[in-house]
Structures are given as structure tokens and as C-alpha cells.
Design a protein around this motif. Structure first.
Motif, mmCIF file in Angstrom:
data_model
loop_
_atom_site.group_PDB
_atom_site.id
_atom_site.type_symbol
_atom_site.label_atom_id
_atom_site.label_comp_id
_atom_site.label_asym_id
_atom_site.label_seq_id
_atom_site.Cartn_x
_atom_site.Cartn_y
_atom_site.Cartn_z
ATOM 1 N N ILE A 1 -40.751 67.963 -87.620
ATOM 2 C CA ILE A 1 -39.712 67.583 -88.269
ATOM 3 C C ILE A 1 -38.336 67.472 -87.608
ATOM 4 O O ILE A 1 -37.680 66.658 -87.659
ATOM 5 C CB ILE A 1 -39.591 68.754 -89.619
ATOM 6 N N LEU A 2 -38.023 68.326 -86.736
ATOM 7 C CA LEU A 2 -37.004 68.314 -85.929
ATOM 8 C C LEU A 2 -36.962 67.166 -84.774
ATOM 9 O O LEU A 2 -36.077 66.665 -84.790
ATOM 10 C CB LEU A 2 -37.017 69.772 -84.987
ATOM 11 N N ARG A 3 -38.062 66.986 -84.540
ATOM 12 C CA ARG A 3 -38.339 65.764 -83.587
ATOM 13 C C ARG A 3 -37.824 64.540 -84.479
ATOM 14 O O ARG A 3 -36.966 63.797 -83.576
ATOM 15 C CB ARG A 3 -39.693 65.514 -82.971
ATOM 16 N N ASP A 4 -38.029 64.398 -85.469
ATOM 17 C CA ASP A 4 -37.819 63.080 -86.139
ATOM 18 C C ASP A 4 -36.452 62.987 -86.831
ATOM 19 O O ASP A 4 -35.879 61.967 -87.039
ATOM 20 C CB ASP A 4 -38.842 62.743 -87.470
ATOM 21 N N MET A 5 -36.072 64.378 -86.908
ATOM 22 C CA MET A 5 -34.559 64.317 -87.872
ATOM 23 C C MET A 5 -33.339 65.141 -87.215
ATOM 24 O O MET A 5 -32.448 64.881 -87.888
ATOM 25 C CB MET A 5 -34.859 65.109 -89.373
ATOM 26 N N LEU A 6 -33.568 65.818 -86.097
ATOM 27 C CA LEU A 6 -32.613 66.318 -85.330
ATOM 28 C C LEU A 6 -31.444 65.335 -85.065
ATOM 29 O O LEU A 6 -31.673 64.462 -84.494
ATOM 30 C CB LEU A 6 -33.067 66.873 -84.203
ATOM 31 N N ASN A 7 -30.253 65.741 -85.278
ATOM 32 C CA ASN A 7 -29.022 64.838 -85.078
ATOM 33 C C ASN A 7 -27.627 65.745 -84.889
ATOM 34 O O ASN A 7 -27.885 66.987 -85.138
ATOM 35 C CB ASN A 7 -28.789 63.858 -86.042
ATOM 36 N N GLU A 8 -26.624 65.051 -84.599
ATOM 37 C CA GLU A 8 -25.617 65.866 -84.537
ATOM 38 C C GLU A 8 -24.904 66.797 -85.579
ATOM 39 O O GLU A 8 -24.408 67.465 -85.627
ATOM 40 C CB GLU A 8 -24.459 64.797 -84.019
#
Length: 480
Positions: free
Chosen positions: A201-208
């Protein structure tokens, strides 16, 4: 989903043009001919070469690719019973069905997807600017290894070559680790494991926009912190280990939200509500106006207002529950075609950012909307109904007021007989209020009786007559 196994062909089914593969799961996995992929012969040739040749290497630059298999071929032409093949899970077991497999191996990263035995570079359709598509293609062409294809993901838009190269190196390292595992692998062995659900989930959704990532497990904390350090080093410091005495979901208010979000009935802000039913074949959502019917001057406006609210909530519920397959929505009937079109456009708008593939059909004259949504794992269905902890579902309990006596008897036993020093009690908020409210509350009386302060914490995941005794480390105290 995404795990790569060394499977064994158990049975060929020419009528389905498919095979059943043994992965060690209770049900054999399903592999259709069309999911073998054009490079299937190259994959099987490489797998055999790695397992039988000590000089085999993970690099594919000197590997001679085989011809593509025909699109209209037969499963019996390329597979034989008991043959060992490398397969990837593309759909997890759902209901009575086993996993769905593919032999088109791919390794997903944050910005790119690495595809062995291919030289094709493709760019996400959601990147629409022509110059950006050309820039990304040129960058990836200059850094990718030979005989590896690459799919450039939407989030790669605007990223520089250093970030793409770091992602590519991580995926190549993952392939190399899989190569080492394959050399000694036995049938049913996991060759390359996908990331945990949290990490993917973090790989696909992590952002600023992320400012904190809270984790309540030391093991998961170490895993995710190392993962973030690899994909976004500047974000490593926002990963926090939750060490509070109150459970993370309880402290963040998530436990209560889960109880309200996954019920059969879902309320809408304007007074309407949804009824969500699940069957073996499809999901059915019924839209009801509730007391909203009193708020508008005519029936058509009422129906439109409720339907628009419902469309927004339905888009959210599909993502929350990860509902897939066929979904039929029974909107409130509207006579005007324009209003039906407005609801259809609203539904498309609410689902445009859904990461699963979907198709939405316009409303029929009966007010029904049909949606198909990609289903790759079992639907998230959290039961919000609680079995009575006292009667275990029989419907008959002893007087509920006795729960306070039972708790106090257990407390006295733990203090006097088991000699526990630091005690915490987790219990339902109603019970918490009963023992703590008032100047001379039950807890204050315990203080005078036992000469120690008993800490109490609310836990909405417990039933109304449930409680747990914990020690200083947060471990449940067994009454012996």
C-alpha cells in the motif's frame, strides 16, 4: 497476490483450455492458456536451465529467447502432467475458488514494473502528455537491462532518472534473489514473495501528503522503516512506533469507524441510507430515501438528491470493502433521462481514482446500474455483529449486573492470590464509565481497599460484558 511459486501441473482440462496447478494450497490453482504469456517457452527453458546448470546466471543478456507461443494454441501443446513451472498469483482464493495464476512474470516497484523475457517499454495510459511519455521512455531505455521489459507506472510522471534507476535496481535485486531461491527450489516452494499488504500500500500510495505512519508492531515497524528507507529515504523519519497503552486503532478512533462502516446498513448525510447485501454471484446495493422524502418539494428532486449522495458513498464503500465482480445498484426511480445521466456521470466521477479496473453501465429504465470491478482478493468483510460473550449466541444470559461482581472477584483473586503488582483492565466504554464515574467511584474504593491504583482503558472491540486483565507489559493475565 504477486507471489511467485514453483508449481506442478496436476491436471490438464482441454475443454477449458486450462490446467490446474499444485502450489500447496488446499485447492489447486487455475491457469488458463491465455495467461501463459507469449514468452512461456522462454520462461520454462530458463527455469530448467537454472535448476540444472550450476553456471546459470540471473542476467538475461546472453539468454536466447524462444519464439512466442501462438495466441490460439492448446494447453496440451505446451504443458504436460507433473511438469514443474514458474507461476505468479494474480488473484487470491475467493469463496470456493482456488488462486488464479499467470506465467507472465512481473515485479512491481514504486515507479516501474519489471517484466523478464521481454524488451517492450510501455507507459501508463494515464500519463497523457506526449513529451513526458517520450522522456520517460528514453530514460528507461538507457538504464534497463537487456531482455527485461518495463512498464512505467503513472506515479513516475515528472520523476528524474536517479529515482527511476533506484527503483529499477531494487527490482533487479529482487529478481536476483528469486534466481538464487529457484536454484534449490522444490515443488510448492515460494520463489519470490510479494511485499506485505502494508508495504505494498505504501509503495503505491506514499506521497508528499504523508506526515506520519504509525505502526503498533515492532516487527512491522522494522520492515516498513527499512522499506521506506529504500524507496523514499526522506520519509524515513515519519515512521513512528506506537507505544501507548491504548491500542493504536482505539487511540486513532478507527475501531469505532470499522464498527459503523461495515454493517449491512450505511447512513447517508442527508437522511437516506444504503442496504448492502452480498451473494455468491454478485453484490446488491439498495438506495433508500429514509426521512429525506420530507426535505424536497417534489419526488423527482428528492430522488436525484438522494441518488447523488448515494453515488458518492457507493464509490467509497466499493474501495473500503474492496467489493469486486458484479455490483448491481438499485437507485431510486427517476423519470427524467437527464437526471439518470447526471447520476451516471456522478458515479463515474466518484470512481475515477479507483485503482481497480472497473466498467459502469448507464442506469436502466428500472433505475438499476450495473458495475463490474476487478476482484483480485477476497472482499474485505468485517463482521460488526457481536456474539454475546455470556450466552455465546444462545440468547439467554444470567443477570448482566453480575458482570461487575465477576470482575471484582477476579480482581481480588489476581491481587491476593497471584500477587500481580501492576494491573490494567481493558473493557467496554459502558463498563468503563460504570467503574470510573463519580467522586467515590468503584475504582476509588478499590484504591482504599488494595492500596494501589487500578488503571482502566476503554476498548470498543470488546463486547459489553467482556473485560481483560493485563500486566505492565500489556500481556493478558491468565487466572489460574
Amino acid at each position: 497476490m504477486g507471489d511467485i511459486y514453483l508449481g506442478t501441473v496436476k491436471k490438464l482440462v482441454p475443454g477449458l483450455n486450462a490446467a490446474f496447478i499444485d502450489l500447496g494450497y488446499e485447492k489447486d490453482a487455475f491457469l488458463h492458456y491465455l495467461d501463459l504469456g507469449p514468452q512461456f517457452k522462454s520462461l520454462t527453458k530458463y527455469s530448467k536451465f537454472v535448476q540444472t546448470n550450476s553456471k546459470a546466471t540471473s542476467k538475461l543478456n546472453k539468454f536466447n529467447l524462444e519464439k512466442d507461443i501462438p495466441k490460439d494454441g492448446k494447453i496440451s501443446q505446451v504443458l504436460t502432467k507433473n511438469q514443474q513451472i514458474l507461476v505468479q498469483v494474480v488473484k487470491e482464493p475467493i469463496s470456493s475458488k482456488g488462486p488464479r495464476l499467470s506465467c507472465e512474470i512481473s515485479l512491481a516497484g514504486r515507479y516501474i514494473v519489471l517484466v523478464p523475457f521481454s524488451d517492450v517499454i510501455s507507459v501508463s495510459k494515464k500519463i497523457t502528455e506526449k513529451d513526458e511519455r517520450l522522456r520517460l521512455t528514453r530514460l528507461v531505455t538507457s538504464i534497463k537491462p537487456e531482455n527485461f521489459g518495463v512498464i512505467i507506472r503513472t506515479v513516475a510522471e515528472g520523476k528524474d532518472v536517479a529515482e527511476l534507476d533506484r527503483d529499477l535496481r531494487t527490482l533487479v535485486k529482487k529478481w536476483e534473489d528469486g534466481f538464487k531461491a529457484l536454484k534449490t527450489a522444490k515443488p510448492r516452494d515460494l520463489v519470490i514473495g510479494e511485499l506485505s499488504r502494508a508495504s505494498s500500500i505504501l509503495r503505491d500510495m506514499l506521497n508528499e501528503s504523508f506526515d506520519t505512519i504509525s505502526i503498533d508492531s515492532k516487527e512491522s515497524y522494522d520492515e516498513i522503516r527499512n522499506f521506506i528507507k529504500t524507496i523514499a529515504p526522506d520519509k524515513e523519519k515519519i515512521v513512528k512506533l506506537h507505544q501507548g497503552k491504548v491500542k493504536l486503532f482505539e487511540a486513532a478512533g478507527i475501531e469505532k469507524q470499522l464498527k459503523t462502516l461495515f454493517g449491512k446498513s450505511v447512513s447517508l448525510p442527508g437522511g437516506g441510507y444504503l442496504i448492502i447485501e452480498h451473494t455468491e454471484a454478485l453484490h446488491v446495493i439498495d438506495v433508500n430515501s429514509g426521512n429525506k422524502s420530507n426535505a424536497e418539494s417534489d419526488q423527482e428532486n428528492t430522488a436525484l438528491a438522494v441518488n447523488l449522495e448515494a453515488a458518492k458513498e457507493i464509490g467509497r464503500q466499493l474501495r473500503l470493502r474492496d467489493m469486486g465482480g458484479i455490483i448491481v445498484v438499485d437507485f431510486i426511480d427517476m423519470k427524467k433521462a437527464d437526471n439518470r445521466r447526471i447520476v451516471y456521470e456522478k458515479m463515474r466521477e466518484e470512481m475515477k481514482d479507483d485503482r481497480a479496473k472497473f466498467v459502469i453501465l448507464p442506469l436502466s429504465k428500472f433505475g438499476l446500474m450495473q458495475i463490474t470491478r476487478q476482484r483480485v482478493r477476497p472482499e474485505m468483510n468485517i463482521s460488526t455483529l457481536e456474539t454475546c460473550p455470556t450466552c455465546n449466541g444462545t440468547g439467554k444470559i444470567t443477570a448482566s449486573i453480575l458482570v461487575s461482581d465477576q470482575l471484582e472477584n477476579n480482581l481480588e483473586y489476581i491481587i491476593n492470590k497471584q500477587n500481580e503488582k501492576h494491573i490494567r483492565i481493558a473493557l467496554h466504554p459502558y463498563l468503563h464509565a460504570y467503574f470510573t464515574q463519580g467522586l467515590m467511584s468503584r475504582r476509588v474504593k478499590w484504591f482504599f481497599k488494595y492500596q494501589r491504583w487500578i488503571r482502566m482503558e476503554k476498548d470498543t472491540s470488546l463486547g459489553i460484558t467482556e473485560f481483560k486483565f493485563k500486566n505492565e507489559q500489556g500481556e493478558e493475565i491468565e487466572i489460574v
